[in-house]
Design an enzyme around this catalytic site. Sequence first.
Site, PDB file in Angstrom:
ATOM      1  N   HIS A 130       4.476  -6.406   5.643  1.00 27.88           N
ATOM      2  CA  HIS A 130       3.627  -5.397   6.291  1.00 27.88           C
ATOM      3  C   HIS A 130       3.823  -4.081   5.538  1.00 27.88           C
ATOM      4  CE1 HIS A 130       1.124  -3.622   9.161  1.00 27.88           C
ATOM      5  NE2 HIS A 130       1.798  -3.791  10.272  1.00 27.88           N
ATOM      6  N   GLN A 133       2.893  -0.560   7.008  1.00 22.88           N
ATOM      7  CA  GLN A 133       3.828  -0.117   8.045  1.00 22.88           C
ATOM      8  C   GLN A 133       5.100   0.441   7.417  1.00 22.88           C
ATOM      9  OE1 GLN A 133       3.615  -0.124  11.683  1.00 22.88           O
ATOM     10  NE2 GLN A 133       5.341   1.230  11.215  1.00 22.88           N
ATOM     11  N   ASP A 213      12.074  -5.227  15.584  1.00 24.69           N
ATOM     12  CA  ASP A 213      10.708  -5.628  15.894  1.00 24.69           C
ATOM     13  C   ASP A 213      10.782  -6.665  17.003  1.00 24.69           C
ATOM     14  OD1 ASP A 213       7.966  -5.869  15.820  1.00 24.69           O
ATOM     15  OD2 ASP A 213       7.879  -6.922  13.898  1.00 24.69           O
ATOM     16  N   CYS A 253       8.012  -0.830  14.881  1.00 19.25           N
ATOM     17  CA  CYS A 253       6.618  -0.753  14.435  1.00 19.25           C
ATOM     18  C   CYS A 253       5.628  -0.891  15.582  1.00 19.25           C
ATOM     19  CB  CYS A 253       6.344  -1.807  13.370  1.00 19.25           C
ATOM     20  SG  CYS A 253       6.536  -3.499  13.940  1.00 19.25           S
ATOM     21  N   ARG A 281       1.387   6.365  10.278  1.00 20.52           N
ATOM     22  CA  ARG A 281       0.467   5.370   9.719  1.00 20.52           C
ATOM     23  C   ARG A 281      -0.816   6.062   9.247  1.00 20.52           C
ATOM     24  NH1 ARG A 281       0.656  -0.104  11.253  1.00 20.52           N
ATOM     25  NH2 ARG A 281      -1.154  -0.266   9.866  1.00 20.52           N
TER      26      ARG A 281
END
Length: 296
Positions: A130, A133, A213, A253, A281
């Site tokens: 990702h 991110q 996460d 995230c 972001r």
Amino acid sequence: MKRDFLALSDFNAEEHASVFARAAEVKAARRRGDVVHTLAGRTLLLLFEKHSTRTRLSFEAAIGQLGGTAIALPMQESQISRGESLADTGAVASRYVDAIMYRTHGDERLRELARAATVPVINGLSDGGHPVQLLADLFTVQERFGSVRGKVVAWVGDGASNMARSWIEAAPLFGFTLRISAPEGFRPPRAAGFDLVADAREAVRGADVVTTDVWISMGQEKEAAARRKAFARYSVDEALLQRAKSSAIVLHCLPAHRGEEISAGVIDGPQSAVLDEAENRLHVQKALLETLILRR
């Protein structure tokens, strides 16, 4: 020549530094209320195979605030769902838009689209990583500490996840120490660039950044019970965070499951940088879009 951003390693250290410098500029401009229309007349396609909140919102807002437009296309609403190839979609879309963001399951699907497209393709999340991110995460660390280099980052949770993989990719690129703490069966292959620490308490000891996460990602719902059992000792709670530096920040995230991978007291507490991380972001993706679209 077009540039893609499928992984962090698609940019070198100097290019990443340039993206972060530009992200700081556009963030400051937004705070002042300045209008920045560097991408006026440009169009971004957002192609989704997976659900999204922050990725969709931040990319749509980024291109819109830079004067461009976004077209969001869920896969089930496209001809891909009826058998059209990704290659045909990428080739045709390239005649309409200036860049494509693709959020997918398999990395080979991402590469297939990128090979066919003649405009930049951005990895908006795949099984392998990702990277957009991670740009926001690392930019947030830089904002808080002045630099990412030399810091100690502790990842607690699923060490085989796409987020963990991107942290592993980032460590040698950005020059920080990475400790991965995960239960057996959820650990990345041993490799240079990170330390595998079984005990989460030891992984977090003296860390500058603690990050995690969800235990159950999209597509893993059938494994929920087994995963909750496996990760029971890998929750970022107040007791674990006390082992990090008093100045440490916590990243996640999102979306978060309070009471599982992170406690409410930590994610909503004074050391949490999660909302700044989510906001960032927007800013790093503005800088990324400018880099890819304007410098082709």
